[in-house]
Design a protein around this motif. Structure first.
Motif, short mmCIF file in Angstrom:
data_model
loop_
_atom_site.label_atom_id
_atom_site.label_comp_id
_atom_site.label_asym_id
_atom_site.label_seq_id
_atom_site.Cartn_x
_atom_site.Cartn_y
_atom_site.Cartn_z
N TYR A 126 0.69 -12.74 45.19
CA TYR A 126 1.16 -13.45 44.00
C TYR A 126 2.19 -12.64 43.21
N LEU A 127 2.11 -11.33 43.27
CA LEU A 127 3.13 -10.51 42.63
C LEU A 127 4.47 -10.68 43.36
N ALA A 128 4.42 -10.70 44.70
CA ALA A 128 5.65 -10.91 45.48
C ALA A 128 6.26 -12.27 45.16
N LYS A 129 5.41 -13.29 44.98
CA LYS A 129 5.91 -14.61 44.60
C LYS A 129 6.55 -14.58 43.22
N LEU A 130 5.90 -13.89 42.30
CA LEU A 130 6.43 -13.78 40.94
C LEU A 130 7.81 -13.16 40.94
N TYR A 131 8.01 -12.18 41.81
CA TYR A 131 9.30 -11.49 41.91
C TYR A 131 10.34 -12.38 42.62
N SER A 132 9.96 -12.97 43.74
CA SER A 132 10.93 -13.70 44.56
C SER A 132 11.31 -15.06 44.00
N LEU A 171 17.45 -10.82 39.90
CA LEU A 171 16.06 -10.35 40.02
C LEU A 171 15.76 -9.31 38.93
N HIS A 172 14.61 -9.47 38.30
CA HIS A 172 14.16 -8.53 37.27
C HIS A 172 12.75 -8.06 37.63
N PRO A 173 12.30 -6.95 37.05
CA PRO A 173 10.98 -6.39 37.41
C PRO A 173 9.84 -7.40 37.22
N ALA A 174 8.86 -7.31 38.11
CA ALA A 174 7.66 -8.15 38.02
C ALA A 174 6.44 -7.23 38.01
N MET A 233 8.64 -4.13 41.68
CA MET A 233 7.29 -4.66 41.44
C MET A 233 6.28 -3.55 41.18
N ILE A 234 5.36 -3.82 40.26
CA ILE A 234 4.30 -2.87 39.91
C ILE A 234 2.99 -3.62 39.78
N LEU A 235 1.91 -3.02 40.29
CA LEU A 235 0.58 -3.59 40.17
C LEU A 235 -0.32 -2.66 39.35
N HIS A 236 -1.03 -3.22 38.38
CA HIS A 236 -1.99 -2.47 37.57
C HIS A 236 -3.39 -3.02 37.85
N TYR A 237 -4.30 -2.15 38.20
CA TYR A 237 -5.71 -2.52 38.34
C TYR A 237 -6.51 -1.72 37.31
N ILE A 238 -7.18 -2.42 36.40
CA ILE A 238 -7.95 -1.78 35.34
C ILE A 238 -9.42 -2.14 35.55
N GLU A 239 -10.24 -1.14 35.87
CA GLU A 239 -11.66 -1.36 36.18
C GLU A 239 -12.51 -1.06 34.94
N LEU A 240 -12.96 -2.12 34.27
CA LEU A 240 -13.74 -1.94 33.05
C LEU A 240 -15.07 -1.25 33.30
N ARG A 253 7.30 -14.25 30.54
CA ARG A 253 8.57 -13.54 30.72
C ARG A 253 8.98 -13.01 29.35
N ASP A 254 9.38 -11.74 29.30
CA ASP A 254 9.76 -11.17 28.01
C ASP A 254 11.26 -11.35 27.74
N GLY A 255 11.72 -10.83 26.61
CA GLY A 255 13.11 -11.00 26.21
C GLY A 255 14.11 -10.33 27.11
N GLU A 256 13.64 -9.41 27.96
CA GLU A 256 14.52 -8.73 28.92
C GLU A 256 14.41 -9.35 30.31
N ASN A 257 13.79 -10.53 30.39
CA ASN A 257 13.61 -11.27 31.64
C ASN A 257 12.64 -10.60 32.62
N ARG A 258 11.86 -9.65 32.15
CA ARG A 258 10.82 -9.06 32.99
C ARG A 258 9.63 -10.01 33.01
N ARG A 259 9.01 -10.14 34.17
CA ARG A 259 7.91 -11.09 34.33
C ARG A 259 6.57 -10.36 34.47
N TYR A 260 5.52 -11.02 33.96
CA TYR A 260 4.19 -10.42 33.99
C TYR A 260 3.15 -11.49 34.30
N THR A 261 2.12 -11.08 35.03
CA THR A 261 0.91 -11.90 35.13
C THR A 261 -0.26 -11.04 34.68
N ILE A 262 -1.19 -11.66 33.98
CA ILE A 262 -2.41 -10.97 33.55
C ILE A 262 -3.59 -11.85 33.95
#
Length: 306
Positions: A115-121, A133-136, A172-179, A89-98
């Motif tokens: 799991y993103l929905a869980k992170l948000y809820s 609630l803050h962005p996830a 909520m936002i999802l990022h998919y990065i395909e190496l 969680r950052d200083g603005e209360n936004r949450r992230y999973t990597i």
């Protein structure tokens, strides 16, 4: 141009007594990834990685993080399945999973959405209102093609209306990065922080065997530190024992799953055959080859073949 030197490769990563080189564990190993980016003492590294992957700059940059599931070597080593994501969680209360994922899973996308929905809820406690609630944001770094018919390496999914004229940015936002779709052929002077970090992630096992890192990578904040941490993991005997044991367990589980899957296909094929379904349709439905189906039928009692 001279190159800035990074730490020399520790002796423990040198060839073993039998002359064979020791396996190098990369940043794409889930255990290693969480060790390097999921510890409170490595907050700076996690910040650098997040800012690069999310392409944050200027006043939008993340400057502090709180680890919601900090790395614990004992607890993590006992897990038989893949490691839980780095959750912050950052200083603005936004949450992230990597997370990093090297093998395709059948229900990978639904899992990441869940799991993103869980992170948000899970931000809301009993009695709190929705203003809490803050962005996830969920970030998946993949070493396989998730979207096979898409050439884009970085796909971002968010809530939008059908004509994309409106979005819901604070949800909520999802990022998919395909190496697998990442190319390092771009001129070095044009490399962005995002591209430099992807290069380190994808080719980390090569960079830790080098005595020097190229200047354009060293100059990117956090990169040299990440490589140094990776060298530390590979040089630590206890860590290597854990990693080797986990790898052995993963191979064992994969063999069991493969055998179970093959057995399931065989059962389905036999049931279809008993129902009188054409063998070409059985092959198409089960994925068995014609030869595999013929061999399977040879092993069955005569009453099944009749």
């Amino acid at each position: 141009m001279t190159s800035r030197k990074s730490e020399r490769t520790p002796k423990e990563t040198a060839p073993g007594s039998d002359g064979a080189p020791k396996k190098v564990f990369s940043l794409l190993n889930d255990f290693v990834f969480k060790y390097v980016f999921g510890q409170e003492k490595n907050e700076e590294l996690a910040i650098c990685l997040l800012n690069a992957l999310l392409k944050k700059s200027g006043r939008d940059k993340i400057v502090s993080l709180e680890f919601l599931n900090p790395f614990n070597i004992k607890e993590t080593a006992e897990l038989k399945t893949s490691i839980v994501d780095v959750k912050v969680r950052d200083g603005e209360n936004r949450r992230y999973t990597i997370e990093v994922q090297v093998c395709r899973e059948k229900f990978f996308v639904p899992r990441t959405v869940y799991y993103l929905a869980k992170l948000y809820s899970e931000q809301l406690r009993s009695g709190e209102d929705y203003s809490e609630l803050h962005p996830a944001t969920g970030i998946s770094i993949l070493d396989f093609d998730l979207f096979e018919n898409c050439d884009e390496m970085h796909n971002i999914f968010e809530f939008r209306n059908q004509n994309s004229s409106l979005n819901l940015p604070e949800t909520m936002i999802l990022h998919y990065i395909e190496l697998t779709k990442f190319s390092r052929n771009k001129p070095r002077r044009l490399c962005t922080p995002f591209e430099k970090w992807l290069q380190i992630l994808k080719f980390s096992e090569k960079y830790i065997t080098m005595n020097e890192l190229p200047d354009y990578l060293c100059e990117e904040e956090g990169v040299a530190m990440a490589v140094a941490q990776l060298k530390k993991v590979n040089a630590d005997r206890e860590m290597r024992q854990i990693l080797e044991a986990r790898e052995k367990e993963a191979h064992h589980l994969a063999s069991i799953k493969k055998a179970a899957y093959a057995e399931g296909k065989a059962d389905t094929a036999l049931k279809m055959y008993k129902l009188g379904i054409n063998t070409s349709l059985i092959v198409e439905a089960t994925g068995l080859s014609e030869l595999e189906l013929r061999e399977l039928l040879k092993l069955q009692p005569d009453e099944i073949k009749q």
